[in-house]
Design a protein around this motif. Structure first.
Motif, PDB file in Angstrom:
ATOM      1  N   PRO A 288       0.843  -1.205   0.000  1.00 46.26           N
ATOM      2  CA  PRO A 288       0.000   0.000   0.000  1.00 46.26           C
ATOM      3  C   PRO A 288       0.875   1.251   0.000  1.00 46.26           C
ATOM      4  CG  PRO A 288      -0.755  -1.566   1.653  1.00 46.26           C
ATOM      5  CD  PRO A 288       0.550  -2.078   1.155  1.00 46.26           C
ATOM      6  N   ARG A 289       0.610   2.180  -0.876  1.00 50.34           N
ATOM      7  CA  ARG A 289       1.461   3.360  -0.964  1.00 50.34           C
ATOM      8  C   ARG A 289       0.671   4.644  -1.198  1.00 50.34           C
ATOM      9  NH1 ARG A 289       3.079   4.175  -6.543  1.00 50.34           N
ATOM     10  NH2 ARG A 289       1.999   2.715  -7.899  1.00 50.34           N
ATOM     11  N   ILE A 290      -0.642   4.578  -1.072  1.00 51.26           N
ATOM     12  CA  ILE A 290      -1.477   5.780  -1.180  1.00 51.26           C
ATOM     13  C   ILE A 290      -1.958   6.141   0.222  1.00 51.26           C
ATOM     14  CG2 ILE A 290      -3.594   6.760  -2.132  1.00 51.26           C
ATOM     15  CD1 ILE A 290      -3.281   4.897  -4.510  1.00 51.26           C
ATOM     16  N   PHE A 291      -1.635   7.357   0.664  1.00 50.19           N
ATOM     17  CA  PHE A 291      -2.004   7.794   2.007  1.00 50.19           C
ATOM     18  C   PHE A 291      -2.728   9.136   1.932  1.00 50.19           C
ATOM     19  CE2 PHE A 291       1.684   5.031   2.417  1.00 50.19           C
ATOM     20  CZ  PHE A 291       1.253   4.144   3.389  1.00 50.19           C
ATOM     21  N   PRO A 292      -3.793   9.281   2.752  1.00 53.23           N
ATOM     22  CA  PRO A 292      -4.367   8.284   3.659  1.00 53.23           C
ATOM     23  C   PRO A 292      -5.078   7.177   2.872  1.00 53.23           C
ATOM     24  CG  PRO A 292      -5.719  10.242   3.647  1.00 53.23           C
ATOM     25  CD  PRO A 292      -4.509  10.565   2.830  1.00 53.23           C
ATOM     26  N   PRO A 293      -4.980   5.922   3.321  1.00 47.99           N
ATOM     27  CA  PRO A 293      -5.549   4.815   2.553  1.00 47.99           C
ATOM     28  C   PRO A 293      -7.071   4.712   2.654  1.00 47.99           C
ATOM     29  CG  PRO A 293      -4.558   4.023   4.579  1.00 47.99           C
ATOM     30  CD  PRO A 293      -4.249   5.467   4.509  1.00 47.99           C
ATOM     31  N   PHE A 294      -7.615   5.214   3.778  1.00 47.59           N
ATOM     32  CA  PHE A 294      -9.064   5.180   3.979  1.00 47.59           C
ATOM     33  C   PHE A 294      -9.530   6.588   4.363  1.00 47.59           C
ATOM     34  CE2 PHE A 294      -7.101   1.242   5.695  1.00 47.59           C
ATOM     35  CZ  PHE A 294      -7.500   0.361   4.693  1.00 47.59           C
ATOM     36  N   PRO A 295      -9.572   7.494   3.407  1.00 48.75           N
ATOM     37  CA  PRO A 295      -9.876   8.902   3.735  1.00 48.75           C
ATOM     38  C   PRO A 295     -11.252   9.108   4.345  1.00 48.75           C
ATOM     39  CG  PRO A 295      -9.896   8.521   1.352  1.00 48.75           C
ATOM     40  CD  PRO A 295      -9.334   7.294   1.972  1.00 48.75           C
ATOM     41  N   GLU A 296     -12.142   8.165   4.125  1.00 49.85           N
ATOM     42  CA  GLU A 296     -13.493   8.319   4.688  1.00 49.85           C
ATOM     43  C   GLU A 296     -13.546   7.936   6.160  1.00 49.85           C
ATOM     44  OE1 GLU A 296     -13.018   4.071   3.554  1.00 49.85           O
ATOM     45  OE2 GLU A 296     -12.479   6.022   2.679  1.00 49.85           O
ATOM     46  N   ARG A 297     -12.512   7.257   6.663  1.00 45.97           N
ATOM     47  CA  ARG A 297     -12.486   6.830   8.061  1.00 45.97           C
ATOM     48  C   ARG A 297     -11.740   7.867   8.885  1.00 45.97           C
ATOM     49  NH1 ARG A 297     -14.808   1.637   8.446  1.00 45.97           N
ATOM     50  NH2 ARG A 297     -14.989   2.363  10.605  1.00 45.97           N
ATOM     51  N   LYS A 298     -12.456   8.484   9.832  1.00 47.54           N
ATOM     52  CA  LYS A 298     -11.877   9.503  10.691  1.00 47.54           C
ATOM     53  C   LYS A 298     -11.514   8.974  12.068  1.00 47.54           C
ATOM     54  CE  LYS A 298     -12.636  12.362   7.367  1.00 47.54           C
ATOM     55  NZ  LYS A 298     -11.516  12.812   6.502  1.00 47.54           N
ATOM     56  N   GLU A 299     -11.740   7.672  12.281  1.00 50.23           N
ATOM     57  CA  GLU A 299     -11.463   7.108  13.610  1.00 50.23           C
ATOM     58  C   GLU A 299      -9.978   6.827  13.821  1.00 50.23           C
ATOM     59  OE1 GLU A 299     -15.306   5.047  12.112  1.00 50.23           O
ATOM     60  OE2 GLU A 299     -13.374   5.750  11.305  1.00 50.23           O
ATOM     61  N   PHE A 300      -9.212   6.777  12.741  1.00 50.34           N
ATOM     62  CA  PHE A 300      -7.790   6.465  12.859  1.00 50.34           C
ATOM     63  C   PHE A 300      -7.033   7.053  11.673  1.00 50.34           C
ATOM     64  CE2 PHE A 300      -9.730   3.049  10.425  1.00 50.34           C
ATOM     65  CZ  PHE A 300      -8.853   2.890   9.355  1.00 50.34           C
ATOM     66  N   ASP A 301      -5.712   7.144  11.844  1.00 50.42           N
ATOM     67  CA  ASP A 301      -4.809   7.544  10.756  1.00 50.42           C
ATOM     68  C   ASP A 301      -3.664   6.538  10.725  1.00 50.42           C
ATOM     69  OD1 ASP A 301      -3.568   8.910   8.721  1.00 50.42           O
ATOM     70  OD2 ASP A 301      -2.623  10.406  10.027  1.00 50.42           O
ATOM     71  N   ILE A 302      -3.205   6.206   9.538  1.00 51.18           N
ATOM     72  CA  ILE A 302      -2.162   5.188   9.407  1.00 51.18           C
ATOM     73  C   ILE A 302      -1.182   5.605   8.327  1.00 51.18           C
ATOM     74  CG2 ILE A 302      -3.418   3.791   7.709  1.00 51.18           C
ATOM     75  CD1 ILE A 302      -2.340   1.299   9.189  1.00 51.18           C
ATOM     76  N   TYR A 303       0.105   5.290   8.576  1.00 55.53           N
ATOM     77  CA  TYR A 303       1.138   5.580   7.580  1.00 55.53           C
ATOM     78  C   TYR A 303       2.228   4.521   7.704  1.00 55.53           C
ATOM     79  CZ  TYR A 303       4.396   8.128   4.625  1.00 55.53           C
ATOM     80  OH  TYR A 303       5.237   8.495   3.591  1.00 55.53           O
ATOM     81  N   ALA A 304       2.799   4.138   6.566  1.00 56.53           N
ATOM     82  CA  ALA A 304       3.854   3.126   6.565  1.00 56.53           C
ATOM     83  C   ALA A 304       4.835   3.412   5.442  1.00 56.53           C
ATOM     84  CB  ALA A 304       3.255   1.731   6.397  1.00 56.53           C
ATOM     85  N   SER A 305       6.053   2.894   5.578  1.00 53.34           N
ATOM     86  CA  SER A 305       7.083   3.069   4.550  1.00 53.34           C
ATOM     87  C   SER A 305       8.068   1.921   4.633  1.00 53.34           C
ATOM     88  CB  SER A 305       7.819   4.400   4.742  1.00 53.34           C
ATOM     89  OG  SER A 305       8.537   4.404   5.959  1.00 53.34           O
ATOM     90  N   MET A 306       8.694   1.647   3.499  1.00 50.89           N
ATOM     91  CA  MET A 306       9.710   0.589   3.439  1.00 50.89           C
ATOM     92  C   MET A 306      10.838   1.026   2.509  1.00 50.89           C
ATOM     93  SD  MET A 306      11.158  -2.255   1.784  1.00 50.89           S
ATOM     94  CE  MET A 306      10.097  -3.072   0.609  1.00 50.89           C
TER      95      MET A 306
END
Length: 526
Positions: A288-306
């Motif tokens: 997954p490389r598109i952030f925010p991955p779930f823009p409709e969800r406001k309950e959490f934020d997530i980010y990752a990189s490799m």
């Protein structure tokens, strides 16, 4: 290589620019100084052979500057390889510069002090050059053996002794002296000044012969040519006072060595890069490389990189919605590097995601048990995978997780600092069928953050073999603990690059950060 907002590229570019500017200043100053002395002395007052020597030296200095810039912008030259090549180049450059000045001030009484100091520095260059060549050869071979460590100590002792004797010459003048009229003279024991130089060269060539299986034929020939070319010239001219071309020849052969080794390596690398580029592209697009991955969800934020240590890596991260109220987060590290590890990584990621999506109980322990059994089938290469998987119930903040031999997660409660959550690990995946996995549970509240990572973060190593470690990682996270997951990721990554600098990266660097805002809560994340 996957770079967050170009941080790594900016750091490298800035450092390269600083080195290039500094080199330009000093190298140009040396060249201008030589030319200035030439005009002060006057062409009419110089012997034709002196003009020949000085012209060759100035040309060699120009050649050395161009080679220095090439080394800085060459992406294939990094770490200790680059360091010792630059040291060798700089020692040779100073040797060429001092040689040109020696001929310009020779025979001028008012410059006798300059002549003596300049020749002292000139004599110091030779032992430093052969020592740097030894170190460059050793790092190029990349071999750690007891006898090499002993030879390294002997080389260092020889260098120190040679330097000490040259400094003593300033008082006792047993190698050379400058008379009251400013004329340079060699003594009868001048040849002893080259004892360490020739001994070091013979030693280095002997090691090349002994370790020839670690080199290709063209590499062996190139190393021998660099040594034998200047050595032959030195032997032929050592007793001919007035003709001095050895330093320009050394610079020429350094350029030859650089060009031959790099051109041939470039051809080999181009073939490998063609295949690796395809594998790297595939790997980059499956994560997954598109952030925010779930823009409709406001309950959490997530980010990752490799960031892979090689063109392709064995680390991976993943996150996906199991249903409308459950989010799975995964991070894993496959043993090994390169294409085989990357292929096993893709298999492991696919199995974990399939088990996570179709798991009715949504139990991380059960998921890992099933994944483990599947990975054990046909694992002829005996890879294993450390993994951390968590399933978040979004409506309640309950995070169930299981750890299969992976790094301890970092956890931050709102308004607090990040701490490492230490507990007993389960074994890694793919080590043995029928394993039972145990996990834990965290009740996330509004503002809480979970940060998971691979060992490439804590085990990032600088040129002094120091590890980045847990303390530096926590310090980076706690610089701005209220930051978004992306900001926290960038903070750790920036500190790693500043710590490691130009040391080579041996392990993939992978991070995943989740911030919980609470059920049905509106966050400031855009």
């Amino acid at each position: 290589m996957i770079l967050p907002d170009g941080i790594l590229m900016e750091l490298i570019t800035k450092e390269q620019k600083q080195r290039a500017i500094l080199a330009a200043v000093f190298y140009v100053i040396f060249i201008v100084t030589s030319v200035q002395f030439l005009f002060i002395r006057g062409f009419a007052n110089l012997k034709p052979v002196y003009i020949f020597n000085i012209s060759g030296d100035v040309f060699a200095m120009l050649m050395g500057y161009v080679l220095f810039i090439c080394c800085l912008i060459d992406v294939q030259k990094t770490g200790k390889d680059l360091k010792w090549l630059l040291y060798l180049l700089n020692a040779a450059y100073i040797g060429v510069f001092t040689d040109s000045i020696a001929w310009l001030v020779d025979g001028v009484s008012k410059y006798s002090a300059i002549n003596f100091l300049d020749n002292t520095l000139y004599y110091l260059c030779a032992p430093f050059e052969v020592f740097c060549f030894w170190k460059y050869t050793r790092t190029f071979l990349d071999i750690e053996k007891p006898h090499l460590r002993i030879i390294n100590k002997l080389q260092l002792f020889g260098l120190c002794t040679s330097v000490a004797v040259r400094l003593l010459n300033m008082f006792f003048k047993f190698y050379f002296y400058v008379d009251s009229e400013g004329v340079y003279h060699r003594t009868g024991i001048y040849l002893f000044s080259m004892l360490y130089v020739f001994s070091s060269i013979i030693c280095t060539l002997s090691i090349l012969v002994i370790e020839r299986k670690n080199l290709q034929l063209y590499q062996i020939i190139t190393f021998f040519t660099y040594v034998l070319g200047p050595t032959i010239v030195s032997v032929l001219t050592i007793r001919i006072y007035g003709l001095s071309i050895i330093n320009a020849v050394i610079m020429l052969f350094i350029l030859l060595m650089y060009c031959v080794l790099n051109v041939m390596q470039g051809r080999e690398k181009a073939i490998a890069d063609r295949d690796l580029a395809l594998a790297s592209g595939i790997q980059e697009h499956i994560l997954p490389r598109i952030f925010p991955p779930f823009p409709e969800r406001k309950e959490f934020d997530i980010y990752a990189s490799m960031t892979p240590a090689k063109e392709v890596g064995g680390d991976f991260y993943d996150f996906f919605m199991i249903d409308n109220d459950h989010l799975a987060i995964v991070i894993a590290d496959v043993s090994g590097k390169g294409v085989p590890a990357a292929l096993f990584m893709m298999v492991a990621r696919t199995i974990i995601k399939n088990q996570g999506l179709y798991s009715r109980k949504m139990n991380p322990n059960t998921i890992l048990a099933k994944v483990n059994n599947q990975l054990c089938e046909g694992n002829d290469l005996e890879f294993f995978v450390t993994a951390w998987i968590g399933i978040l119930t979004i409506s309640t903040g309950k995070l169930k997780y299981s750890n299969a031999g992976h790094e301890y997660p970092c956890y931050r409660k709102a308004d607090g600092n990040f701490v490492i959550v230490k507990e007993k690990h389960s074994p890694p995946l793919a080590t043995m069928e029928g394993l039972v996995f145990k996990g834990g549970e965290i009740n996330l509240e509004k503002g809480d953050v979970i940060y998971i990572y691979t060992d490439g973060v804590t085990e990032a190593t600088n040129s002094n073999n120091e590890l980045f470690g847990n303390d530096r990682m926590l310090a980076a996270l706690n610089e701005n603990p209220d930051g978004t997951p992306k900001e926290l990721d960038n903070a750790v990554r920036t500190r790693i690059y500043q710590f490691v600098k130009d040391a080579p990266q041996f392990d993939d660097i992978t991070m995943l950060c989740l911030k919980y805002y609470g059920a049905n809560e509106k966050s400031d994340v855009i």
